[in-house]
Design an enzyme around this catalytic site. Structure first.
Site, PDB file in Angstrom:
ATOM      1  N   LYS A  82      -2.310  34.509  86.013  1.00 54.44           N
ATOM      2  CA  LYS A  82      -2.430  35.768  85.315  1.00 54.44           C
ATOM      3  C   LYS A  82      -3.669  35.819  84.426  1.00 54.44           C
ATOM      4  CE  LYS A  82      -0.554  36.023  81.495  1.00 54.44           C
ATOM      5  NZ  LYS A  82       0.257  36.096  80.274  1.00 54.44           N
ATOM      6  N   THR A  83      -3.834  34.799  83.617  1.00 49.64           N
ATOM      7  CA  THR A  83      -4.964  34.804  82.685  1.00 49.64           C
ATOM      8  C   THR A  83      -6.279  34.780  83.442  1.00 49.64           C
ATOM      9  OG1 THR A  83      -3.556  33.548  81.212  1.00 49.64           O
ATOM     10  CG2 THR A  83      -5.859  33.732  80.612  1.00 49.64           C
ATOM     11  N   ASP A 270      -2.281  42.569  78.003  1.00 52.31           N
ATOM     12  CA  ASP A 270      -1.655  41.337  78.451  1.00 52.31           C
ATOM     13  C   ASP A 270      -0.173  41.368  78.052  1.00 52.31           C
ATOM     14  OD1 ASP A 270      -1.404  38.830  79.466  1.00 52.31           O
ATOM     15  OD2 ASP A 270      -2.231  37.804  77.719  1.00 52.31           O
ATOM     16  N   GLU A 271       0.667  40.667  78.758  1.00 47.90           N
ATOM     17  CA  GLU A 271       2.098  40.566  78.423  1.00 47.90           C
ATOM     18  C   GLU A 271       2.720  41.944  78.189  1.00 47.90           C
ATOM     19  OE1 GLU A 271       3.416  37.755  78.795  1.00 47.90           O
ATOM     20  OE2 GLU A 271       2.265  36.121  77.890  1.00 47.90           O
ATOM     21  N   GLN A 312       9.921  37.770  82.513  1.00 41.87           N
ATOM     22  CA  GLN A 312       9.666  36.918  81.351  1.00 41.87           C
ATOM     23  C   GLN A 312       9.749  37.693  80.048  1.00 41.87           C
ATOM     24  OE1 GLN A 312       6.687  33.665  81.669  1.00 41.87           O
ATOM     25  NE2 GLN A 312       6.125  34.656  83.572  1.00 41.87           N
ATOM     26  N   ARG A 665       8.396  26.559  83.311  1.00 42.56           N
ATOM     27  CA  ARG A 665       7.370  25.808  82.570  1.00 42.56           C
ATOM     28  C   ARG A 665       7.064  24.491  83.270  1.00 42.56           C
ATOM     29  NH1 ARG A 665       5.149  29.502  81.160  1.00 42.56           N
ATOM     30  NH2 ARG A 665       6.697  30.522  82.435  1.00 42.56           N
TER      31      ARG A 665
END
Length: 850
Positions: A82-83, A270-271, A312, A665
DNA sequence: AAAAAACGAGTTTTT
DNA sequence: CTCGTTTTTT
């Protein structure tokens, strides 16, 4: 795809025909060098080689990067890059000259994310971009907008930003001023209510009637209003205002809004799943520009790109609206939606387990992560059982030690690559205790942050009061710190005087010391304080700020206060103060420093040490580890009872997303734990395994009895991954309500034992610890319910009542902490005041008499 | 005004 | 149980 290409081609044509193509740099349009033009062309031309920044992106990622026009939602699953997409997208926009850095608005939630993005864009673009002025958190960008237009919302542009602590103290004053009982109506609770309203962008007159009545005998609205007025007089904002004021300002001033519409060509968020209503409104305002004839900007819609993952979303409890992301295509008609599902982080088992789990949620957009890293060698997700949390911690500790030992290839697992992710912070304690006795390095992520520590906040209050003489809250905080004999009575007097004349408290103090109104003692102390502030304010302009800071702490007696403090924390606090002053070096002035600290409330951790991380699941979002331990998968704890009670179905789903976040994670190994007994509020409670364990797919999970030092388990249950064949599809919703269905999904000892506990002892309490010296547990040879029998108490446990060989005052030595004196003894647990390391609790076996 | 005792609450956390 | 806060005591 064809339509897409056609659009791009037109765009390129348009750009190429333009003479003043925006390029790096902010003010002066520079003609784009031809080499870059070629690269940009190449980015869109499939026959030519792609520019290097696109190399290595998969097709979906690439599409997310080059789909610059129109609304775009990127559903980026965990570990799908994503980043990378976000940063490459920015780099792409810059490199192809679609916009100046200053024309891109990019928002994140945390400073950390903003920092990371800045760094990575810088690397991609080769540092040619002088930062991006509008890349930051919602709040920091809010501040930036407000500083420019403060007068439009009735503030001065040098307004202060209050943190939660200040806010609560302020509200408490207001509640008292209203003549209300501040115990019956706790300020903290009201602060949360206000926060909740502001998260929804509600001004006092807009809050629901019910909410307004719910607090302080129906005075909720009044209080909120009073609070806002008070903020205005203080020339201050709380965090919520940093979102709400800009919204109000932009709504009320269409000309200003239009200015920003012209300014921002591209918006990135973002997010997105974590945005609350206020942030959403803020974004909509900026994103929905009126019909425009400007080329490259299609009327009504805008080049907004939101990146997020509905699976998430774990911050619903603080106002995040998953619905924002679920609704995206309705909010932005014609939106492109791209799913990133190719995972680069985890093994097939981890993804399989996580994916199956999350599939139990309704109300999701739906993604299935896949990986190409498939290998029979890969370890399945392991589920372990333990008797209680102490055993859980010990077993995890042992597993960590095992992993750390060099393997057959001589490779060892770094502690830095392991993490323990807990649901609630009280779980951390047990692990810390255990790791201390083991001498295993660990670090706790998330605890009280640097800038929230008392000494730092006190020091900051001094600095604030010097820079902002109107900052009453700061002044009040430190006027009697260190103790100067200025108690409630004096403060009240100051308060009244200041309020009556509508002047700041410092000014009031300055006046009052010239009168006879104060008692002589108080008068002298207060005069000293006032003189101090007069001196420091005068020095503000011509003294280096770090030097001044030091002087303030010195002259006020603050440093001295801690030097005289004999408690164990005092040296650490002094060290923190030094660190604070050191960190001021990076800023130009004290004001600049204060501005920054108000928003950037984090301090980096010591990264050089190899240590296991312990943190909550919430703070683990966005991180990844080779091996992840997930303890405490029990009903009531995870999913947490309170989420269930207050959130109902959606509460459960959020908990499930949390479980999903936890699992994803892990890169290689995920070890899940549940215990049969846990101490809750001091009482031993029997617990049952989390329903989430039942929701894992058997193909990717193996239920293992822990590799405990006492061994002897594997003879039970005929293999550790046996599943009952009859219950292939236990995923109906009803199973949550039907205890019978819990009975045996997995046919393994730990599981059966847990089930047995559940049925035998669901509500039995273990009042004391003496009842469970269980090191070796056997099972009636697989009776129908796997009845638990306790065979013996063969191995001495750390909590036996055997008297310790030490006595209080003994001088002892510990491998890790050095020399110290025994301060207290409980069984074989010693509390020792170490000369260097402070007070620790260790087992007597770990120390030797000196 | 400071220290001691009683009391009460107890998921998750960023800005 | 354990921490932080408030109330009581000196």
């Amino acid at each position: 795809m064809l339509a897409f290409d056609a659009r791009i081609t037109t765009l390129v044509a348009m750009i190429d025909s333009s003479d003043d193509i925006p390029f790096f740099g902010d003010s002066e349009p520079v003609k784009r060098p031809s080499g870059l033009a070629a690269r940009a062309m190449a980015a869109r031309n499939q026959s030519a080689p792609a520019p290097d920044y696109l190399i290595g992106l998969n097709p979906e990622q690439r599409q997310a990067v080059v789909t610059t026009e129109g609304p775009l939602l990127v559903l980026a699953g965990a570990g799908t890059g994503k980043t990378r997409v976000l940063t490459t997208r920015i780099a792409h926009i810059l490199a192809t000259g679609l916009a100046f850095p200053s024309q891109i608005l990019a928002v994140t939630f945390t400073n950390k994310a903003a920092r990371e993005m800045k760094e990575r864009v810088g690397m991609l673009v080769g540092g040619a971009v002088e930062g991006m002025p509008w890349l930051g958190t919602f709040h920091s960008i809010g501040v930036k907008l407000l500083r420019r237009h403060a007068e439009l919302v009735g503030l001065r542009s040098d307004f202060t930003i209050l943190d939660t602590d200040d806010v609560v103290r302020l509200i408490k004053q207001l509640i008292q001023a209203e003549g209300l009982d501040d115990k019956r109506w706790p300020a903290r609770q009201f602060a949360q209510m206000i926060d909740g309203w502001k998260n929804k962008g509600l001004a006092p007159h807009e809050i629901p009637e019910g909410d307004a009545r719910a607090f302080a005998n129906g005075k909720g609205r009044e209080l909120y209003e009073a609070y806002q007025n008070r903020l205005k007089t203080l020339n201050a904002c709380d965090f919520g205002d940093l979102l709400c004021h800009p919204i109000r300002m932009l709504r009320a001033n269409p000309d200003v809004l239009a200015e920003y519409h012209r300014k921002f060509k591209y918006l990135l968020v973002d997010e997105y799943q974590d945005t609350n209503t206020a942030q959403y409104m803020w974004l909509r305002l900026l994103a929905q520009r009126p019909q425009s004839k400007e080329p490259g900007q299609r009327g009504g819609s805008v080049n907004v790109c939101c990146v997020g993952d509905d699976d998430q979303s774990i911050y619903g409890w603080r106002g995040a609206e998953v619905d924002n992301i679920l609704r995206f295509d309705k909010d932005f008609p014609g939106a492109t939606i791209i799913r990133l599902e190719r995972n680069y982080r985890s093994t097939e088992h981890i993804l399989g387990a996580a994916g199956h789990l999350i599939a139990h949620n309704e109300g999701r957009l739906g993604k299935t992560l896949f990986t190409e890293q498939s290998d029979p060698e890969h370890e399945k997700v392991q589920v372990h059982a333990a008797w209680d949390s102490e055993e859980e911690a010990r077993a995890v500790g042992e597993t960590i030690e095992q992993l750390q030992r060099p393997d057959a290839n001589g490779r060892r697992h770094n502690l830095n690559d392991m993490a323990i992710l807990v649901r609630a912070s009280f779980q951390m304690r047990e692990f810390e205790d255990r790791f201390v006795t083991m001498g295993l390095n660990y670090r706790v992520i998330g605890g009280p942050r640097f800038y929230e520590r008392q000494e730092i906040r006190d020091a900051m209050a001094y600095f604030r009061a010097v820079c902002q003489p109107a900052d009453d809250l700061a002044f009040e905080r430190i006027v009697n710190v260190p103790k100067r004999g200025l108690g409630d009575a004096t403060i009240r007097q100051l308060h009244d005087y200041a309020r009556a004349r509508d002047i700041p408290m410092i000014a009031a103090a300055r006046d009052l010391v010239e009168t006879e109104e104060l008692k002589p003692k108080a008068r002298k102390s207060l005069r000293d304080v006032v003189e101090g502030f007069t001196r420091w304010s005068a020095a503000l302009e011509n003294t280096p700020h770090t030097e001044l800071a030091e002087r303030i702490l010195e002259e006020s007696g603050y440093t001295e206060m801690w030097q005289n403090d004999k408690s164990a924390e005092a040296p650490g606090r002094l060290e923190n103060l030094k660190e604070l002053i050191r960190s001021m070096d990076f800023y130009e002035s004290m004001r600049g420093f204060l501005e920054h600290v108000a928003l950037v409330m984090d301090a980096e951790q010591n990264e050089d040490m190899d240590a296991v991380s312990i943190m909550t699941l919430h703070s683990a979002k966005g991180l990844e580890f080779e091996t992840v331990f997930l303890p405490g998968w029990e009903e009531g704890l995870f999913p947490h009872q309170r989420s269930l009670d207050e959130g109902g179905r959606s509460g459960l789903e959020e908990e499930r997303r949390l479980a999903y976040v936890g699992l994803t994670r892990a890169k290689k190994r995920a070890h899940l734990w549940f215990v049969s007994n846990r101490r809750i509020h001091g009482l031993w409670q029997s617990t049952i395994p989390s329903r989430f364990l039942d929701e894992l797919p058997e193909a990717h999970v193996e239920v293992a009895e822990a590799e405990m030092s006492y061994g002897g388990y594997n003879r039970f249950g005929g293999g550790s991954s046996g599943f009952s064949a009859g219950r292939q599809n236990p995923y109906g919703a009803s199973r949550f309500d039907n205890p019978e269905i819990f009975a045996s999904t997995y046919e393994t000892p730990g599981w059966k034992r847990a089930q047995a506990n559940r049925t035998d002892a669901t509500s039995r309490n273990w009042g004391s610890r003496s009842g469970h010296q269980v090191e070796r547990v056997g099972y009636g040879e697989s009776g129908p319910r796997g009845v638990r029998t306790i065979e013996g108490e063969l191995v001495a446990k750390s909590t036996t009542d055997t008297p310790s060989a030490f006595s209080i005052g003994d001088r002892v030595f510990h491998m890790k902490f050095g020399n110290g004196n025994v301060a207290a003894i409980e069984g074989n647990k010693l509390t020792i005041d170490f000369d260097k390391a402070g007070q620790k609790r260790v087992l007597d076996g770990f120390v030797t008499p000196v």
